[in-house]
Design an enzyme around this catalytic site. Structure first.
Site, PDB file in Angstrom:
ATOM      1  N   CYS A  30       0.879  -1.344   0.166  1.00  0.00           N
ATOM      2  CA  CYS A  30      -0.103  -0.226   0.015  1.00  0.00           C
ATOM      3  C   CYS A  30       0.896   1.303   0.050  1.00  0.00           C
ATOM      4  O   CYS A  30       1.509   1.635   0.952  1.00  0.00           O
ATOM      5  CB  CYS A  30      -0.867  -0.019   1.157  1.00  0.00           C
ATOM      6  SG  CYS A  30      -1.514   1.382   1.525  1.00  0.00           S
ATOM      7  N   CYS A  33       0.144   3.889   2.770  1.00  0.00           N
ATOM      8  CA  CYS A  33       0.461   3.267   3.952  1.00  0.00           C
ATOM      9  C   CYS A  33       2.148   3.697   4.156  1.00  0.00           C
ATOM     10  O   CYS A  33       2.548   3.775   5.539  1.00  0.00           O
ATOM     11  CB  CYS A  33       0.182   1.849   4.132  1.00  0.00           C
ATOM     12  SG  CYS A  33      -1.403   1.163   3.851  1.00  0.00           S
TER      13      CYS A  33
END
Length: 105
Positions: A30, A33
């Site tokens: 991600c 993230c």
């Protein structure tokens, strides 16, 4: 350093904690993230002893993510006395998280 939560230790380490807990639900693939990772690490150092701050990989620990209906990542959930008291989804400035933490310690 940020604590590493798992499905196995979540009850004890997050829900039964004596201090507030900020959990970053993330995955290695991600991009957003990865943008939040350094902020989470900084906060873990700054709030050491006042707030337990850590991460849980949603790919490796899907049970906890499903329990809290985490639909998109990163999602940061703040727990206090075993209850989810605040949620932030997506990339946010460090100050946003600091304000939420300060309001709960």
């Amino acid at each position: 350093m940020a604590f590493k939560f798992t499905d196995a230790n979540f009850q004890k380490e997050a829900l039964e904690s004596d201090i507030p807990v900020l959990v970053d639900f993330y995955a290695d693939w991600c991009g957003p993230c990865k943008m939040m990772a350094p902020i989470i690490e900084e906060l873990a150092g700054e709030y050491e002893g006042k707030v337990k701050i850590g991460k849980i990989n949603t790919d490796e620990n899907p049970g906890t993510a499903q329990s809290y209906r985490v639909m998109s990542i990163p999602t940061m959930i703040l727990f206090k006395d075993g209850q989810a008291v605040d949620t932030v989804v997506g990339v946010v400035p460090k100050k946003t998280l600091q304000d939420k933490l300060d309001a709960n310690i």
